[in-house]
Design a protein around this motif. Structure first.
Motif: not given
Length: 282
Positions: A91-104, A115-124, A131-135
């Motif tokens: 799941x992608x989150x912002x600096x306040x750790x709020x989700x910006x995307x659903x959890x894939x 690679x599922x996780x990296x595939x999801x990140x490529x989709x993001x 505003x993606x801070x961390x995945x």
């Protein structure tokens, strides 16, 4: 030295259910609770399999409160929490750790192996999520909200894809930390079972299926292999994982296998530090 009155919680954020167990310093179970995952669902016709990270973690928090309360009623205090849960999803989150995307989740079929996780990140990235801070993984998000520390252990990190596939997204990912208070769900189950039966093979039939065996580091015949993975719902459906873990100390490092075992069909999936694997007989 841990106090005799210390208790410890284990939290499992699973695909279809959530669980919490409270134990004392000697490993005696004080309480255990299980509830359905409020966002558990079959993949849609388009292959989408997502969950609301906030809803899932709120349900997990409610179980943690129950575990803490039960431990307190028995004269214990919770000293630490260990985490496990469904792997491969992000799941992608912002600096306040709020989700910006659903959890894939790992069941999402839009992101094909290896690679599922990296595939999801490529989709993001393609969708230009702003505003993606961390995945993060779900346990990683839970830990970050409780401690402020961004972390992922090697097993969860390995489940997101190979180093090459993750390279474009390193700015989004915490570095793998062997001391992170988390462990992949299959590895956690294998670790617990093999402490009692070190020579056994461990079969898990859950939302997905895995067969795991233990070998010493560096042992066994090595052949070229691409690793393995699971995009289906379990044995007899679209595939089943077969992990060959190396284990030393308190950590287990995945070594992938290629090929088939009995009638379980294996889908290709690349892991970091992989490319050579121990091949089972067909």
């Amino acid at each position: 030295m841990k106090s005799a009155q210390d208790a410890f919680l284990g939290v499992d954020i699973g695909t279809s259910s959530l669980a919490v167990v409270a134990v004392d310093a000697d490993g005696h179970v004080l309480a255990e609770f299980t509830e359905p995952n409020p966002c558990a669902a079959e993949p849609t016709a388009s292959g989408r399999a997502e969950q609301d990270a906030d809803r899932v973690l709120a349900a997990a928090d409610a179980l943690i409160v129950r575990g803490e309360r039960c431990a307190d009623e028995k004269g214990f205090r919770v000293a630490d929490i260990g985490w496990t849960g469904q792997m491969h999803g992000v799941v992608a989150v912002n600096r306040k750790l709020k989700p910006l995307t659903p959890f894939v989740t790992w069941r999402d079929r839009r992101c094909a192996p290896p690679a599922l996780g990296s595939g999801a990140m490529d989709d993001f990235r393609r969708r230009k999520v702003r505003g993606v801070f961390r995945v993060l993984t779900l346990p990683g998000l839970a830990i970050a909200r409780r401690t402020g520390k961004l972390t992922v252990d090697p097993t969860f990190r390995a489940s997101l894809g190979s180093d090459d596939r993750l390279k474009p997204f390193l700015r989004w990912l915490p570095e793998a930390d062997e001391d992170a208070p988390m462990l992949g769900d299959n590895q956690a189950g294998v670790y617990a079972a093999l402490k009692l039966y070190p020579s056994a093979a461990v079969a898990n039939i859950g939302t997905s299926g895995q067969l795991s065996v233990l070998r010493e580091k560096g042992s066994g015949r090595r052949d070229q292999g691409s690793g393995i993975g699971d995009q289906g719902s379990g044995i007899g459906d679209r595939g089943s994982d077969w992990f060959m873990p190396d284990m030393w100390g308190r950590h287990m490092t995945l070594r992938p296998c290629s090929g088939r075992w009995r009638r379980m069909r294996i889908s290709p999936w690349t892991l970091p530090d992989a490319g050579r694997g121990l091949s089972p007989r067909a």
